[in-house]
Design a protein around this motif. Structure first.
Motif, PDB file in Angstrom:
ATOM      1  N   SER A 115       0.837  -1.204   0.000  1.00  0.00           N
ATOM      2  CA  SER A 115       0.000   0.000   0.000  1.00  0.00           C
ATOM      3  C   SER A 115       0.872   1.254   0.000  1.00  0.00           C
ATOM      4  CB  SER A 115      -0.916   0.007   1.227  1.00  0.00           C
ATOM      5  OG  SER A 115      -1.762  -1.119   1.234  1.00  0.00           O
ATOM      6  N   PHE A 116       0.415   2.264  -0.734  1.00  0.00           N
ATOM      7  CA  PHE A 116       1.150   3.531  -0.788  1.00  0.00           C
ATOM      8  C   PHE A 116       0.623   4.438   0.331  1.00  0.00           C
ATOM      9  CE2 PHE A 116       1.226   2.879  -5.681  1.00  0.00           C
ATOM     10  CZ  PHE A 116       2.100   1.827  -5.524  1.00  0.00           C
ATOM     11  N   THR A 117       1.052   4.165   1.545  1.00  0.00           N
ATOM     12  CA  THR A 117       0.567   4.939   2.677  1.00  0.00           C
ATOM     13  C   THR A 117       1.416   6.178   2.895  1.00  0.00           C
ATOM     14  OG1 THR A 117       1.913   3.609   4.185  1.00  0.00           O
ATOM     15  CG2 THR A 117      -0.350   2.874   3.779  1.00  0.00           C
ATOM     16  N   GLU A 118       0.885   7.113   3.671  1.00  0.00           N
ATOM     17  CA  GLU A 118       1.569   8.380   3.892  1.00  0.00           C
ATOM     18  C   GLU A 118       2.897   8.198   4.617  1.00  0.00           C
ATOM     19  OE1 GLU A 118       1.083  11.579   2.997  1.00  0.00           O
ATOM     20  OE2 GLU A 118      -0.419  10.764   1.637  1.00  0.00           O
ATOM     21  N   ASP A 119       2.940   7.232   5.527  1.00  0.00           N
ATOM     22  CA  ASP A 119       4.159   7.057   6.318  1.00  0.00           C
ATOM     23  C   ASP A 119       5.106   6.014   5.733  1.00  0.00           C
ATOM     24  OD1 ASP A 119       2.437   4.992   6.776  1.00  0.00           O
ATOM     25  OD2 ASP A 119       2.835   4.846   8.929  1.00  0.00           O
ATOM     26  N   ALA A 120       4.803   5.506   4.544  1.00  0.00           N
ATOM     27  CA  ALA A 120       5.651   4.472   3.941  1.00  0.00           C
ATOM     28  C   ALA A 120       6.902   5.082   3.328  1.00  0.00           C
ATOM     29  CB  ALA A 120       4.866   3.720   2.873  1.00  0.00           C
ATOM     30  N   THR A 137       9.237   0.333   0.215  1.00  0.00           N
ATOM     31  CA  THR A 137       8.049  -0.082  -0.533  1.00  0.00           C
ATOM     32  C   THR A 137       8.452  -0.752  -1.836  1.00  0.00           C
ATOM     33  OG1 THR A 137       6.750   1.732   0.420  1.00  0.00           O
ATOM     34  CG2 THR A 137       5.894   0.707  -1.583  1.00  0.00           C
ATOM     35  N   TRP A 164       3.950   7.809  -7.223  1.00  0.00           N
ATOM     36  CA  TRP A 164       3.814   8.039  -5.787  1.00  0.00           C
ATOM     37  C   TRP A 164       5.167   8.378  -5.166  1.00  0.00           C
ATOM     38  CZ3 TRP A 164       6.016   4.820  -1.987  1.00  0.00           C
ATOM     39  CH2 TRP A 164       5.641   5.099  -0.662  1.00  0.00           C
TER      40      TRP A 164
END
Length: 211
Positions: free
Chosen positions: A91-96, A101, A155
């Motif tokens: 998942s392309f999360t904000e905190d990744a 990733t 991203w």
């Protein structure tokens, strides 16, 4: 028993009747086994019936001929590969972190290749007698992989300043080529080229480029 009756063959165990959907999966599994072991020419309706220990009419009741059988097989394996590609993408999360990733995506994909090598062999290691339809399915899988990789880089470009000036399309194509070669090596030399080895390589390389 009358003098004219013929006894059943004691050496042949008749398979029980099963739902047509289950029978189709059985026939596809046998066809896939024949192709991987002996090439496409070996996957005839007669050979599938013999390998599955089925009467030919049962094979034809599942698929009316070799062409429909191969198309169904390719569509099934393409769905499996595409699903694997989708599941491998974190998942392309904000905190990744971008590097982690990208590394996780590569390792997840290669682990899936190791777990389901037969499906990947069909599409990534085509034999000399591969029909044109197979190449079409390989192209479809490649397009999906490019879309997933492109989304990851778009991203990442917003999170890693150094990517802003890099040609996005060339980066996608270059990483895709590296990924396809990694898949082939995991399939053909699984002991030497493991998903974990590629994961360590990716982390080391990305750290070096960021320094």
């Amino acid at each position: 028993m009358s003098a004219t009756s013929t006894p059943a063959d004691p050496g042949r165990t008749r398979q029980p009747r099963m739902p047509i959907e289950v029978r189709r999966e059985q026939v596809l599994d046998v066809a896939l086994k024949l192709i991987v072991e002996k090439g496409y020419a070996a996957a005839t309706m007669e050979a599938v019936a013999r390998e599955a220990d089925l009467a030919k009419p049962r094979v034809y009741s599942a698929y009316p001929g070799r062409g429909p059988l191969l198309r169904a097989l390719l569509e099934r394996e393409e769905r499996r590969v595409v699903a694997t590609l989708a599941e491998a993408m974190p998942s392309f999360t904000e905190d990744a972190d971008f590097a982690e990733t990208l590394t996780a995506a590569a390792v997840n994909l290669l682990r899936a290749v190791s777990e389901y090598p037969v499906s990947w062999r069909l599409l990534m290691l085509p034999a000399d007698d591969t029909p044109p339809e197979v190449r079409e399915h390989v192209s479809a899988g490649r397009r999906f992989a490019l879309e997933q990789l492109r989304a990851l880089l778009v991203w990442g470009s917003g999170r890693r300043g150094g990517l802003g000036g890099v040609d996005l399309e060339l980066t996608v194509r270059a990483l895709s080529a590296v990924g396809e070669q990694a898949v082939r090596l995991v399939l053909t030399e699984p002991t030497e080229f493991t998903p974990e080895r590629y994961g360590d390589f990716a982390r080391t390389l990305l750290r070096a480029l960021a320094s």
